[in-house]
Each structure stands twice: as structure tokens, then as C-alpha cells.
Write an enzyme that holds these catalytic residues in place. Structure first.
Site, PDB file in Angstrom:
ATOM      1  N   THR A 161      42.075  35.609  45.751  1.00  0.00           N
ATOM      2  CA  THR A 161      42.293  37.053  45.533  1.00  0.00           C
ATOM      3  C   THR A 161      41.001  37.806  45.248  1.00  0.00           C
ATOM      4  O   THR A 161      40.963  39.033  45.346  1.00  0.00           O
ATOM      5  CB  THR A 161      43.246  37.271  44.343  1.00  0.00           C
ATOM      6  OG1 THR A 161      42.576  36.815  43.151  1.00  0.00           O
ATOM      7  CG2 THR A 161      44.550  36.514  44.513  1.00  0.00           C
ATOM      8  N   ASP A 190      26.162  28.911  41.175  1.00  0.00           N
ATOM      9  CA  ASP A 190      25.841  27.604  41.772  1.00  0.00           C
ATOM     10  C   ASP A 190      24.334  27.423  41.928  1.00  0.00           C
ATOM     11  O   ASP A 190      23.803  26.334  41.729  1.00  0.00           O
ATOM     12  CB  ASP A 190      26.521  27.455  43.134  1.00  0.00           C
ATOM     13  CG  ASP A 190      28.013  27.163  42.992  1.00  0.00           C
ATOM     14  OD1 ASP A 190      28.431  26.718  41.907  1.00  0.00           O
ATOM     15  OD2 ASP A 190      28.740  27.386  43.971  1.00  0.00           O
ATOM     16  N   ARG A 242      35.838  34.473  39.386  1.00  0.00           N
ATOM     17  CA  ARG A 242      36.603  35.121  40.455  1.00  0.00           C
ATOM     18  C   ARG A 242      37.550  34.122  41.082  1.00  0.00           C
ATOM     19  O   ARG A 242      37.137  33.043  41.494  1.00  0.00           O
ATOM     20  CB  ARG A 242      35.663  35.641  41.547  1.00  0.00           C
ATOM     21  CG  ARG A 242      34.963  36.883  41.204  1.00  0.00           C
ATOM     22  CD  ARG A 242      34.424  37.606  42.413  1.00  0.00           C
ATOM     23  NE  ARG A 242      33.952  36.799  43.519  1.00  0.00           N
ATOM     24  CZ  ARG A 242      33.470  37.310  44.629  1.00  0.00           C
ATOM     25  NH1 ARG A 242      33.411  38.621  44.792  1.00  0.00           N
ATOM     26  NH2 ARG A 242      33.049  36.549  45.603  1.00  0.00           N
ATOM     27  N   ASP A 281      25.987  32.073  46.125  1.00  0.00           N
ATOM     28  CA  ASP A 281      26.695  32.031  44.839  1.00  0.00           C
ATOM     29  C   ASP A 281      25.672  31.868  43.722  1.00  0.00           C
ATOM     30  O   ASP A 281      25.055  30.806  43.570  1.00  0.00           O
ATOM     31  CB  ASP A 281      27.689  30.857  44.834  1.00  0.00           C
ATOM     32  CG  ASP A 281      28.567  30.892  43.606  1.00  0.00           C
ATOM     33  OD1 ASP A 281      28.032  30.863  42.482  1.00  0.00           O
ATOM     34  OD2 ASP A 281      29.805  30.960  43.753  1.00  0.00           O
TER      35      ASP A 281
HETATM   36  C1  PRP Z   1      30.186  35.789  40.303  1.00  0.00           C
HETATM   37  C2  PRP Z   1      29.129  36.663  39.702  1.00  0.00           C
HETATM   38  C3  PRP Z   1      29.919  37.772  39.075  1.00  0.00           C
HETATM   39  C4  PRP Z   1      31.055  37.924  40.065  1.00  0.00           C
HETATM   40  C5  PRP Z   1      30.758  39.096  40.932  1.00  0.00           C
HETATM   41  O1  PRP Z   1      30.758  34.985  39.345  1.00  0.00           O
HETATM   42  O2  PRP Z   1      28.317  35.999  38.766  1.00  0.00           O
HETATM   43  O3  PRP Z   1      30.414  37.483  37.790  1.00  0.00           O
HETATM   44  O4  PRP Z   1      31.101  36.730  40.847  1.00  0.00           O
HETATM   45  O5  PRP Z   1      31.820  39.364  41.773  1.00  0.00           O
HETATM   46  P1  PRP Z   1      32.733  40.669  41.628  1.00  0.00           P
HETATM   47  O6  PRP Z   1      31.803  41.822  41.457  1.00  0.00           O
HETATM   48  O7  PRP Z   1      33.469  40.683  42.916  1.00  0.00           O
HETATM   49  O8  PRP Z   1      33.632  40.487  40.435  1.00  0.00           O
HETATM   50  P2  PRP Z   1      31.813  33.816  39.718  1.00  0.00           P
HETATM   51  O9  PRP Z   1      33.184  34.344  39.676  1.00  0.00           O
HETATM   52  O10 PRP Z   1      31.374  33.142  40.971  1.00  0.00           O
HETATM   53  O11 PRP Z   1      31.688  32.853  38.481  1.00  0.00           O
HETATM   54  P3  PRP Z   1      30.465  31.963  37.979  1.00  0.00           P
HETATM   55  O12 PRP Z   1      29.389  32.917  37.520  1.00  0.00           O
HETATM   56  O13 PRP Z   1      31.063  31.201  36.873  1.00  0.00           O
HETATM   57  O14 PRP Z   1      30.001  31.110  39.120  1.00  0.00           O
HETATM   58  N1  URA Z   2      29.332  36.198  43.400  1.00  0.00           N
HETATM   59  C1  URA Z   2      28.184  35.599  43.795  1.00  0.00           C
HETATM   60  O1  URA Z   2      27.655  34.715  43.083  1.00  0.00           O
HETATM   61  N2  URA Z   2      27.626  35.977  44.959  1.00  0.00           N
HETATM   62  C2  URA Z   2      28.165  36.930  45.733  1.00  0.00           C
HETATM   63  O2  URA Z   2      27.592  37.251  46.796  1.00  0.00           O
HETATM   64  C3  URA Z   2      29.351  37.545  45.304  1.00  0.00           C
HETATM   65  C4  URA Z   2      29.910  37.163  44.129  1.00  0.00           C
END
Ligand code: PRP
Ligand code: URA
Length: 209
Positions: A108, A203, A104, A200
Site C-alpha cells: 500500500t 538498506d 512503509r 532504499d
Molecule cells: C523510507 C524512508 C522514509 C519513507 C519515505 O522508510 O526512510 O521513512 O520510506 O517514504 P514516504 O514518503 O512514501 O512515506 P522505509 O519505510 O523504507 O523504512 P526503513 O527506513 O525502516 O527502511
Molecule cells: N524510501 C526510500 O528509502 N527510498 C525511496 O526512493 C522511497 C522511499
């Protein structure tokens, strides 16, 4: 309209409560996500079709049951979806695993695509998309659109914590995709994080913060 399956088994709720707590270690978070993923997978596969199979026990012949439907592909959305793969593979050892990379954008909140590698016969498979967090629903919707472009027709979404906003968007854009989640939380905050949520997920699984 797709069905929202809220899997609120006591064992899952108990483990999720530990995961949500800010002081839970990376090790514990990862282990609990594995355990919950297996339990969620149990529900995702609950209606898999069975056929009769004649077998011989050490004592006599009998008609047993075996799964007869499509073969399974598990498709985690990178990174956090990876944390659900081991539990699912424990449940379905013959499943193939594809990967879709999306992150994400911090400003945005839109998903940005960076990777895709799928089994060659993905269109012949029953697909379980895994991602612990369904927030705005943008990542799940994009991943599922990509899978449909590859010909997939039988897709289920498995997450851990879902926001009403993400559920609404996924059901509107992909009404054929059932959603399985351990919790439906209250709402998103101004940064599109789920409240109360667990922070997150990527993380916390990988210890990157
Ligand atoms: C997080 C999570 C989803 C997304 C959810 O990933 O694991 O993929 O955000 O958010 P959304 O429903 O608003 O799209 P992130 O983008 O943080 O990436 P990561 O898993 O690599 O940390
Ligand atoms: N992605 C995450 O990992 N946590 C949230 O709460 C939303 C998006």
C-alpha cells in the site's frame, strides 16, 4: 505555505552524487550522509535567534553572541532517519533525540507506526525531524502529526532527496513546517520509490540488502 529550502551547496551536491551511485559502499554511504546532515543542519539553524553575552577574552571584555531560542530536539524517523542524527548532534551537541518508528507497507506504501519515544519536554523544543527520503510524504506527515499531538509547535523537516509528490503533500498537510532538502528529484515510480533517487535509504545505510 511553508518554504522549501533547496540546499544546493557544491559540497553537498558532490557528496550526494557519490551516494546515489549503486556501487557506493555502505561505509561510504553512511559517512557521506553524516557529513551532508551536518551541512544541512547548518541551514536548518541559520535563523536561530541570538542574544548579546558579555564575556572576557584573555585581553579584554567584549559582547559576544549566544543562541537564545528554544532548545532543540532531533527526531529521526526509523530506520533511515537515524543516519542523519550523528551529523546533527555534532552540530548541536546539547540536542535531545527522540525516535519515531514507521515503515512503509510494501503493497500500500502507507506508513505503519511501531515505535515512539520522545523527550518529556518535546513541546518546549524546536524540533528537527530527519529522514533522508521524502517520497509520498506519508511517513513525514504522520510523524509530524504525532509531534503536533504531543504539543510541538515549531517543527522543521530535514531530508536528503525529496519527490515533488512528497513536498506537495507535506506542504498541504503541514503548511507551518519548512522543508530542507539537498535535492528535488523527478517523480515516484510505480512502487513509490524516488526517481532517479538513491534506492532504499535504510538498506543502504545499514547494509540490509
Ligand atoms: C523510507 C524512508 C522514509 C519513507 C519515505 O522508510 O526512510 O521513512 O520510506 O517514504 P514516504 O514518503 O512514501 O512515506 P522505509 O519505510 O523504507 O523504512 P526503513 O527506513 O525502516 O527502511
Ligand atoms: N524510501 C526510500 O528509502 N527510498 C525511496 O526512493 C522511497 C522511499
Amino acid at each position: 505555505m511553508s518554504t522549501l529550502h533547496l540546499v544546493d551547496h557544491p559540497m553537498i551536491q558532490h557528496k550526494l552524487t557519490i551516494m546515489r551511485q549503486k556501487d557506493t559502499s555502505t561505509k561510504a554511504f553512511r559517512e557521506l550522509l553524516n557529513e551532508i546532515s551536518l551541512l544541512l543542519g547548518y541551514e536548518v539553524t541559520r535563523d536561530f535567534p541570538l542574544t548579546d553575552k558579555m564575556i572576557e577574552t584573555p585581553l579584554q571584555t567584549m559582547v559576544g553572541k549566544e543562541i537564545s531560542g528554544k532548545k532543540v530536539a532531533i527526531v529521526p524517523i526509523l530506520r533511515a532517519g537515524l543516519g542523519m542524527v550523528d551529523g546533527l548532534v555534532t552540530l548541536i551537541p546539547v540536542a535531545k533525540v527522540g525516535h519515531i518508528g514507521l515503515y512503509r507497507d510494501e503493497t500500500t506504501h502507507q506508513p505503519v507506526f511501531y515505535y515512539c519515544k520522545l523527550p518529556a519536554d518535546i513541546d518546549q523544543r524546536f524540533v528537527i525531524v530527519s529522514d533522508p527520503m521524502l517520497a509520498t510524504g506519508g511517513s513525514a506527515c504522520d510523524a509530524i502529526s504525532l509531534l503536533k499531538d504531543k504539543g510541538c509547535t515549531n517543527i522543521r523537516m530535514m531530508c536528503l532527496v525529496a519527490a515533488p509528490e512528497g513536498i506537495g503533500r507535506l506542504q498541504a498537510e503541514h503548511p507551518d513546517v519548512d522543508i530542507y532538502t539537498a535535492a528535488v528529484d523527478e517523480r515516484l515510480n510505480e512502487n513509490a520509490y524516488i526517481l532517479p533517487g538513491l534506492g532504499d535509504a535504510g538498506d543502504r545505510i545499514f547494509g540490509t540488502k
